[in-house]
Scaffold this motif. Structure first.
Motif, PDB file in Angstrom:
ATOM      1  N   TYR A 196      38.620  18.077  22.576  1.00 19.39           N
ATOM      2  CA  TYR A 196      37.263  17.673  22.203  1.00 19.39           C
ATOM      3  C   TYR A 196      37.218  17.216  20.741  1.00 19.39           C
ATOM      4  O   TYR A 196      36.542  16.237  20.406  1.00 19.39           O
ATOM      5  N   LEU A 197      37.904  17.925  19.869  1.00 16.44           N
ATOM      6  CA  LEU A 197      37.906  17.552  18.454  1.00 16.44           C
ATOM      7  C   LEU A 197      38.492  16.161  18.243  1.00 16.44           C
ATOM      8  O   LEU A 197      38.099  15.442  17.320  1.00 16.44           O
ATOM      9  N   ARG A 198      39.434  15.789  19.095  1.00 15.83           N
ATOM     10  CA  ARG A 198      40.061  14.465  18.972  1.00 15.83           C
ATOM     11  C   ARG A 198      39.197  13.352  19.567  1.00 15.83           C
ATOM     12  O   ARG A 198      39.305  12.189  19.151  1.00 15.83           O
ATOM     13  N   THR A 199      38.354  13.695  20.546  1.00 20.12           N
ATOM     14  CA  THR A 199      37.698  12.644  21.328  1.00 20.12           C
ATOM     15  C   THR A 199      36.180  12.577  21.179  1.00 20.12           C
ATOM     16  O   THR A 199      35.593  11.535  21.480  1.00 20.12           O
ATOM     17  N   GLU A 200      35.539  13.642  20.735  1.00 20.87           N
ATOM     18  CA  GLU A 200      34.080  13.655  20.647  1.00 20.87           C
ATOM     19  C   GLU A 200      33.608  13.374  19.218  1.00 20.87           C
ATOM     20  O   GLU A 200      34.318  13.639  18.249  1.00 20.87           O
ATOM     21  N   SER A 201      32.402  12.869  19.102  1.00 21.71           N
ATOM     22  CA  SER A 201      31.811  12.626  17.789  1.00 21.71           C
ATOM     23  C   SER A 201      31.263  13.939  17.235  1.00 21.71           C
ATOM     24  O   SER A 201      30.357  14.536  17.822  1.00 21.71           O
ATOM     25  N   ILE A 202      31.817  14.397  16.126  1.00 22.10           N
ATOM     26  CA  ILE A 202      31.400  15.682  15.554  1.00 22.10           C
ATOM     27  C   ILE A 202      30.848  15.539  14.135  1.00 22.10           C
ATOM     28  O   ILE A 202      30.495  16.529  13.501  1.00 22.10           O
ATOM     29  N   ALA A 203      30.769  14.312  13.636  1.00 24.06           N
ATOM     30  CA  ALA A 203      30.230  14.104  12.291  1.00 24.06           C
ATOM     31  C   ALA A 203      28.725  14.365  12.273  1.00 24.06           C
ATOM     32  O   ALA A 203      28.020  14.108  13.257  1.00 24.06           O
ATOM     33  N   ILE A 204      28.232  14.898  11.156  1.00 24.51           N
ATOM     34  CA  ILE A 204      26.803  15.106  10.953  1.00 24.51           C
ATOM     35  C   ILE A 204      26.345  14.114   9.886  1.00 24.51           C
ATOM     36  O   ILE A 204      26.868  14.110   8.766  1.00 24.51           O
TER      37      ILE A 204
END
Length: 213
Positions: free
Chosen positions: A78-86
């Protein structure tokens, strides 16, 4: 004015809380255990986690160890593929570093932390980073934040913690440090009655810091 800002990581600087839950949910679903979200959030507030519900359902330690490895692998994916920036975090840190010294105090594993920040600008604003490997007792124990104070040579009154979870808030309170809780939809139902401040986003911190002199 507060001279030191101690940031929680997940949910404050990056939007990872849901994906950690989702990885655990999938790992438990494989063995027929449903990870109830409301119970998960209540457990997390007390320093428990994914495997508390598994143990309550009678899952043995060997199986839990296997599914933990699966959870960790899913989370990394998930960390590699999902958008996690705020949005706005980097700009807020760029402003805050002009008026205070900054550090991260997280329960993330070093490998996950390094994966998240392999290509971003967040860590360049920090004097140091404490991950789960850097202390014995995790939040809500005060040790993580007391360790950060000792690293800075700071007193509790000189610092401000920024958190998004009840577990982190309890850690800050136990360490005697004021805590600003930033809004996060994933943890919104938790008890933040002990927070010194409530803020909508990190951009609100600068005026709060300048106003605390």
């Amino acid at each position: 004015m507060k001279k030191y800002i101690l940031f929680d990581h997940d949910g404050v600087l990056v939007d990872t809380e849901y994906w950690y839950y989702r990885a655990g949910e999938r790992a438990l679903a494989e063995i027929g255990v449903r990870l109830d979200l409301d119970q998960y959030l209540r457990d997390m507030a007390h320093g428990l986690g994914t495997w508390h519900q598994a143990k309550a359902a009678g899952v043995d330690e060997q199986t839990i160890a296997r599914q933990r490895r699966m959870r960790d692998a899913l989370y990394e994916e998930y960390l590699r593929t999902e958008s996690i920036a705020i949005d706005g975090v980097v700009d807020a840190l760029a402003d805050l570093v002009k008026v205070a010294r900054l550090a991260i105090v997280t329960t993330s594993r070093r490998s996950d932390f390094d994966l998240i920040h392999s290509e971003d600008a967040i860590t360049r604003f920090m004097d140091f980073i404490l991950v789960r490997d850097d202390y014995v007792h995790a939040k809500p124990h005060p040790e993580p934040y007391l360790t950060a104070l000792a690293r800075f040579g700071a007193s509790p009154t000189e610092a401000l913690v920024v958190e998004d979870s009840a577990r982190g808030l309890r850690s800050a309170v136990a360490a005697g440090i004021d805590c600003a809780v930033v809004d996060n939809a994933f943890t919104a139902t938790q008890d933040f009655s002990q927070a010194t401040y409530r803020i909508g986003a990190l951009r609100d911190l600068k005026n709060l810091i300048l106003g605390s002199s």
